[in-house]
Scaffold this motif. Structure first.
Motif, PDB file in Angstrom:
ATOM      1  N   UNK A  87      -0.092   5.497  -5.075  1.00 30.70           N
ATOM      2  CA  UNK A  87      -1.541   5.597  -5.269  1.00 30.70           C
ATOM      3  C   UNK A  87      -2.226   4.465  -4.521  1.00 30.70           C
ATOM      4  N   UNK A  88      -3.222   4.819  -3.720  1.00 33.43           N
ATOM      5  CA  UNK A  88      -4.000   3.822  -2.980  1.00 33.43           C
ATOM      6  C   UNK A  88      -5.283   3.502  -3.747  1.00 33.43           C
ATOM      7  N   UNK A  89      -5.698   2.237  -3.648  1.00 35.46           N
ATOM      8  CA  UNK A  89      -6.864   1.811  -4.394  1.00 35.46           C
ATOM      9  C   UNK A  89      -7.416   0.533  -3.789  1.00 35.46           C
ATOM     10  N   UNK A  90      -8.408  -0.049  -4.442  1.00 35.21           N
ATOM     11  CA  UNK A  90      -8.956  -1.353  -4.100  1.00 35.21           C
ATOM     12  C   UNK A  90      -8.778  -2.294  -5.282  1.00 35.21           C
ATOM     13  N   UNK A  91      -8.521  -3.561  -4.999  1.00 33.84           N
ATOM     14  CA  UNK A  91      -8.567  -4.576  -6.041  1.00 33.84           C
ATOM     15  C   UNK A  91      -9.732  -5.512  -5.714  1.00 33.84           C
ATOM     16  N   UNK A  92     -10.334  -6.070  -6.752  1.00 30.03           N
ATOM     17  CA  UNK A  92     -11.523  -6.900  -6.548  1.00 30.03           C
ATOM     18  C   UNK A  92     -11.236  -8.097  -5.664  1.00 30.03           C
ATOM     19  N   UNK A 119      -7.509  -3.886   0.057  1.00 25.78           N
ATOM     20  CA  UNK A 119      -6.767  -2.624  -0.056  1.00 25.78           C
ATOM     21  C   UNK A 119      -5.442  -2.877  -0.776  1.00 25.78           C
ATOM     22  N   UNK A 120      -5.088  -1.977  -1.677  1.00 33.26           N
ATOM     23  CA  UNK A 120      -3.847  -2.131  -2.436  1.00 33.26           C
ATOM     24  C   UNK A 120      -3.209  -0.768  -2.643  1.00 33.26           C
ATOM     25  N   UNK A 121      -1.930  -0.782  -2.977  1.00 33.06           N
ATOM     26  CA  UNK A 121      -1.213   0.457  -3.274  1.00 33.06           C
ATOM     27  C   UNK A 121      -0.227   0.204  -4.404  1.00 33.06           C
ATOM     28  N   UNK A 122      -0.057   1.226  -5.227  1.00 42.00           N
ATOM     29  CA  UNK A 122       0.939   1.209  -6.298  1.00 42.00           C
ATOM     30  C   UNK A 122       2.011   2.239  -5.937  1.00 42.00           C
ATOM     31  N   UNK A 123       3.150   1.803  -5.394  1.00 40.88           N
ATOM     32  CA  UNK A 123       4.182   2.765  -4.988  1.00 40.88           C
ATOM     33  C   UNK A 123       4.835   3.431  -6.183  1.00 40.88           C
ATOM     34  N   UNK A 124       5.280   4.664  -5.959  1.00 39.78           N
ATOM     35  CA  UNK A 124       6.071   5.364  -6.961  1.00 39.78           C
ATOM     36  C   UNK A 124       7.364   4.581  -7.164  1.00 39.78           C
ATOM     37  N   UNK A 133      -8.744   5.772  -7.342  1.00 39.69           N
ATOM     38  CA  UNK A 133      -7.520   5.768  -6.553  1.00 39.69           C
ATOM     39  C   UNK A 133      -7.249   7.183  -6.057  1.00 39.69           C
ATOM     40  N   UNK A 134      -6.319   7.300  -5.130  1.00 40.05           N
ATOM     41  CA  UNK A 134      -5.892   8.629  -4.680  1.00 40.05           C
ATOM     42  C   UNK A 134      -4.417   8.573  -4.301  1.00 40.05           C
ATOM     43  N   UNK A 135      -3.758   9.705  -4.421  1.00 40.43           N
ATOM     44  CA  UNK A 135      -2.329   9.797  -4.093  1.00 40.43           C
ATOM     45  C   UNK A 135      -2.177   9.880  -2.584  1.00 40.43           C
ATOM     46  N   UNK A 136      -1.219   9.130  -2.047  1.00 39.62           N
ATOM     47  CA  UNK A 136      -1.070   9.090  -0.603  1.00 39.62           C
ATOM     48  C   UNK A 136       0.378   8.814  -0.225  1.00 39.62           C
ATOM     49  N   UNK A 137       0.698   9.122   1.018  1.00 41.21           N
ATOM     50  CA  UNK A 137       1.974   8.752   1.627  1.00 41.21           C
ATOM     51  C   UNK A 137       1.878   7.301   2.039  1.00 41.21           C
ATOM     52  N   UNK A 138       2.811   6.462   1.606  1.00 41.88           N
ATOM     53  CA  UNK A 138       2.750   5.031   1.877  1.00 41.88           C
ATOM     54  C   UNK A 138       3.625   4.586   3.030  1.00 41.88           C
TER      55      UNK A 138
END
Length: 447
Positions: A247-252, A265-270, A231-236
């Motif tokens: 945090x941006x990432x991938x889910x299977x 594509x997925x994201x986990x917002x703060x 994952x990596x930290x990003x502006x959403x």
């Protein structure tokens, strides 16, 4: 305002609402109304008149009441029965003041509502037009989904609003019906997500056509919803109360009904950005436009179902911002183009760019075109490493003058595919500079 192309989010909640009885209606004897829309950054932008003023609104199933937030290019608009309220939304900032206007006349082609409640945000920073590339004045959601069966054809870029009393459903048998629940004027759907090829985790997701992202998830270790290692930290995106990071990432996989989307594509917002929402209940996240656009969808709030049917976008790969650049319009600029060849003969050029053209001595044309600038750069990205800066004016991409392209087309040019070399000609402090970088997988470590 920064609104991340391909990854931005529009999510707005109002503290309270009340007002006159209101209902959108078709003319007597009319069973449905078709409306064409523009699909920009996975968002539905459609024409809508407010008290006679012709505006563009985003159709946002995640919003309860219409919100008007940008009238910069309008001479005037009438607002009726106005009082001051406070609106709260996503982001880490403070609640903002707004206007509550009652009894307004709304029109979408032949659809009308003469008693519509409307919130008006006066903050100049709430403006999506620069990052979407066209004037956008507001968002509208629940009231339309409540009053009609809403059929969204992402493939043909059209919406058909059906009178619920006359709607007979899809007779082809090619669509799949999925139950939804309507809570607090929003639709929720149940699905499955899988992390790094582990077991499926059931999730309850807000269906949000006003989010341009694919899926947002709220971390819940007890349930098995955790942030993958890659994952990596990003502006959403940006909510009413400020910017949203995560945090941006991938889910299977993401599964809705029988439909499975792999490597999504997925994201986990703060979650601090959600501090204004006191109770999430059993909600686990949001499914947005980057997934929804892969279907033609019938929203049937009355019967508590949505009908999904694959369209031509279904197998499109999920795209990340590999360059790390965010772009937006920033006013206008003049560009000079020679319109004659070496012999002085005027070239066959049927396509003119910009709204204003000035011919000079029949050899040169000055055109007024939108200026595109770098509005944000992700730390550690190829663009960041190459030395690009916020405020740089983009002049050309790989030798192509960008004034000939729409904002979204330019963004696609600089994020086309892994391994592609991108050359950007930019203007900085009245000097032209050339930068180059190579696009790489966002989860790939720097070589």
């Amino acid at each position: 305002m920064r609104f991340r192309v391909l990854t931005g989010v529009i999510l707005l909640w109002c503290i309270s609402y009340s007002g006159m009885a209101q209902k959108f209606q078709l003319p007597e004897g009319t069973k449905s109304q078709k409306v064409s829309f523009q699909l920009i950054n996975n968002l539905i932008v459609m024409p809508l008149e407010v008290n006679g003023a012709k505006l563009n609104f985003i159709l946002d199933s995640g919003v309860s009441k219409p919100i008007l937030f940008n009238l910069s290019d309008q001479d005037s608009i009438e607002l009726r029965n106005v009082s001051e309220i406070t609106i709260n939304g996503l982001g880490a900032g403070e609640p903002i003041k707004a206007l509550n206007s009652q009894g307004n006349s709304f029109r979408i082609k032949k659809i009308t509502n003469n008693k519509q409640q409307l919130f008006v945000v006066l903050d100049r920073d709430i403006n999506f037009s620069p990052t979407l590339g066209i004037p956008v004045h507001g968002i509208i959601g629940f009231d339309l989904f409540r009053d009609f069966i809403v059929e969204v054809n992402y493939g043909r870029k059209s919406i058909r609003f059906h009178d619920p009393e006359h709607y007979r459903g899809d007779k082809s048998g090619k669509s799949h019906s999925i139950p939804i629940t309507i809570e607090d004027r929003k639709a929720y759907v149940e699905g499955l997500v899988s992390f790094e090829n582990l077991k499926d985790v059931p999730v309850k997701l807000l269906m949000d056509t006003g989010s341009s992202d694919a899926v947002w998830l709220f971390q819940d270790l007890e349930k098995g919803i955790s942030i993958p290692e890659k994952h990596y930290v990003d502006y959403l995106g940006k909510g009413l109360n400020g910017s949203i990071f995560g945090k941006r990432t991938l889910v299977s996989k993401v599964q809705l009904g029988d439909f499975v989307l792999n490597d999504a594509k997925a994201a986990f917002p703060d979650m601090f950005s959600f501090s204004s929402i006191k109770d999430h209940g059993d909600r686990n996240g949001t499914v947005g436009g980057e997934i929804l656009r892969r279907f033609n969808i019938v929203f049937n709030y009355r019967d508590g179902v949505v009908n999904l049917r694959k369209n031509s976008f279904f197998n499109d790969p999920f795209r990340f911002n590999m360059s790390g650049l965010e772009l937006q319009h920033n006013g206008v600029r003049y560009i000079a183009e020679r319109i004659t060849d070496s012999r002085g003969v005027v070239k066959n050029d049927e396509r003119a760019f910009g709204d204003v053209q000035i011919l000079m001595e029949n050899r040169t044309r000055l055109s007024l075109v939108p200026e595109i600038i770098v509005s944000g750069i992700r730390a550690g990205s190829p663009a960041d490493e190459a030395g690009l800066r916020e405020g740089d004016v983009i002049l050309a991409v790989n030798g192509k003058s960008i004034h000939k392209y729409k904002l979204q087309e330019v963004l696609n040019m600089i994020n086309e595919k892994k391994g592609k070399k991108v050359r950007l000609l930019i203007e900085r402090y009245n000097s032209d500079l050339l930068f180059s970088f190579t696009l790489r997988d966002v989860f790939e470590k720097k070589p």
